[in-house]
Design a protein around this motif. Structure first.
Motif, PDB file in Angstrom:
ATOM      1  N   TYR A 132       0.686  -1.300  -0.127  1.00  0.00           N
ATOM      2  CA  TYR A 132      -0.083   0.186  -0.115  1.00  0.00           C
ATOM      3  C   TYR A 132       0.956   1.451   0.037  1.00  0.00           C
ATOM      4  CZ  TYR A 132      -3.076   3.697   1.818  1.00  0.00           C
ATOM      5  OH  TYR A 132      -3.669   4.882   1.911  1.00  0.00           O
ATOM      6  N   PHE A 133       0.602   2.255  -0.904  1.00  0.00           N
ATOM      7  CA  PHE A 133       1.424   3.655  -1.092  1.00  0.00           C
ATOM      8  C   PHE A 133       0.480   4.540  -0.305  1.00  0.00           C
ATOM      9  CE2 PHE A 133       3.356   1.268  -4.161  1.00  0.00           C
ATOM     10  CZ  PHE A 133       4.500   1.837  -4.516  1.00  0.00           C
ATOM     11  N   SER A 134       1.227   5.211   0.626  1.00  0.00           N
ATOM     12  CA  SER A 134       0.301   6.191   1.527  1.00  0.00           C
ATOM     13  C   SER A 134      -0.284   7.279   0.735  1.00  0.00           C
ATOM     14  CB  SER A 134       1.177   6.673   2.597  1.00  0.00           C
ATOM     15  OG  SER A 134       2.104   7.442   2.304  1.00  0.00           O
ATOM     16  N   ILE A 135       0.256   7.749  -0.273  1.00  0.00           N
ATOM     17  CA  ILE A 135      -0.187   8.499  -1.454  1.00  0.00           C
ATOM     18  C   ILE A 135      -0.083   7.925  -2.975  1.00  0.00           C
ATOM     19  CG2 ILE A 135       0.703  10.692   0.052  1.00  0.00           C
ATOM     20  CD1 ILE A 135       2.765  11.218  -1.743  1.00  0.00           C
ATOM     21  N   SER A 136      -1.146   8.645  -3.463  1.00  0.00           N
ATOM     22  CA  SER A 136      -0.944   8.210  -5.062  1.00  0.00           C
ATOM     23  C   SER A 136       0.097   8.583  -5.610  1.00  0.00           C
ATOM     24  CB  SER A 136      -2.575   8.637  -5.384  1.00  0.00           C
ATOM     25  OG  SER A 136      -3.320   8.034  -4.751  1.00  0.00           O
ATOM     26  N   GLY A 137       0.232   8.022  -6.829  1.00  0.00           N
ATOM     27  CA  GLY A 137       1.480   8.580  -7.584  1.00  0.00           C
ATOM     28  C   GLY A 137       0.886   9.952  -8.382  1.00  0.00           C
ATOM     29  N   GLY A 138       1.741  10.696  -8.804  1.00  0.00           N
ATOM     30  CA  GLY A 138       1.297  11.990  -9.226  1.00  0.00           C
ATOM     31  C   GLY A 138       2.703  13.203  -9.025  1.00  0.00           C
ATOM     32  N   THR A 139       2.361  14.467  -9.154  1.00  0.00           N
ATOM     33  CA  THR A 139       3.097  15.511  -9.019  1.00  0.00           C
ATOM     34  C   THR A 139       3.326  16.087  -7.658  1.00  0.00           C
ATOM     35  OG1 THR A 139       2.742  15.993 -11.357  1.00  0.00           O
ATOM     36  CG2 THR A 139       4.108  17.756 -10.170  1.00  0.00           C
ATOM     37  N   TYR A 140       4.409  16.012  -6.927  1.00  0.00           N
ATOM     38  CA  TYR A 140       4.375  16.636  -5.642  1.00  0.00           C
ATOM     39  C   TYR A 140       5.932  17.251  -5.528  1.00  0.00           C
ATOM     40  CZ  TYR A 140       1.124  13.028  -4.556  1.00  0.00           C
ATOM     41  OH  TYR A 140       0.052  12.402  -4.372  1.00  0.00           O
ATOM     42  N   GLU A 141       5.872  18.161  -4.565  1.00  0.00           N
ATOM     43  CA  GLU A 141       7.011  19.074  -4.215  1.00  0.00           C
ATOM     44  C   GLU A 141       8.060  18.301  -3.874  1.00  0.00           C
ATOM     45  OE1 GLU A 141       6.237  22.126  -1.247  1.00  0.00           O
ATOM     46  OE2 GLU A 141       4.452  22.700  -2.205  1.00  0.00           O
TER      47      GLU A 141
END
Length: 160
Positions: A132-141
């Motif tokens: 389980y990834f605690s945040i979804s894939g995408g664009t982050y700082e």
């Protein structure tokens, strides 16, 4: 010739309940007796249908229960090792805890035993849940952190 004491007179219908040899001749006053005739009759029994398994052969999860079914009044014999046969009436449930070949047949008084049927079972691997990834894939700082988790006892492998 059979024992004259056991001869039946004027009986023309005979019901055969077991293998038997019948000797017969005809007699009439004023005539010479007929020749003696011997006939052997062998009884055949209807064959029982083979038992059925509730789970098809193949890979199954450990603990899968397979029900073996016959008909009411049938005696069921079954084994998981080909040597130690168990006996019960009508049906049985067998838990699959290791790879095995389940074999079974039915019998009943007045019937020919059924064919023996077999099904081989292996244990299927149980697939572990994905991490389980605690945040979804995408664009982050830059510097954003997240965590990976998995079911208890699992080791997580990953590449970057």
């Amino acid at each position: 010739m059979g024992d004259p004491i056991n001869w039946q007179k004027n009986k023309t219908t005979i019901t055969i309940e077991e293998d038997v040899t019948i000797e017969a001749y005809a007699q009439r006053e004023g005539y010479t007796n007929s020749a003696h005739v011997l006939r052997h009759y062998q009884v055949t029994y209807p064959k029982l249908a083979a038992p059925t398994f509730s789970v098809a052969a193949g890979a199954v999860p450990q603990g899968t229960e397979v029900t073996i079914r016959g008909n009411a009044g049938d005696t069921l014999y079954y084994t998981t090792d080909g040597e130690s046969w168990m006996r019960t009436l009508g049906m049985a449930t067998v838990g699959i805890s290791q790879a095995c070949t389940l074999s079974a047949y039915l019998c009943r008084i007045g019937y020919e035993n059924s064919d023996t049927v077999s099904a081989s079972y292996t244990l299927s691997a149980i697939q572990i849940e994905a991490p389980y990834f605690s945040i979804s894939g995408g664009t982050y700082e830059k510097g954003t952190t997240f965590s990976l988790s998995a079911v208890e006892g699992a080791t997580i492998h990953y590449t970057i």
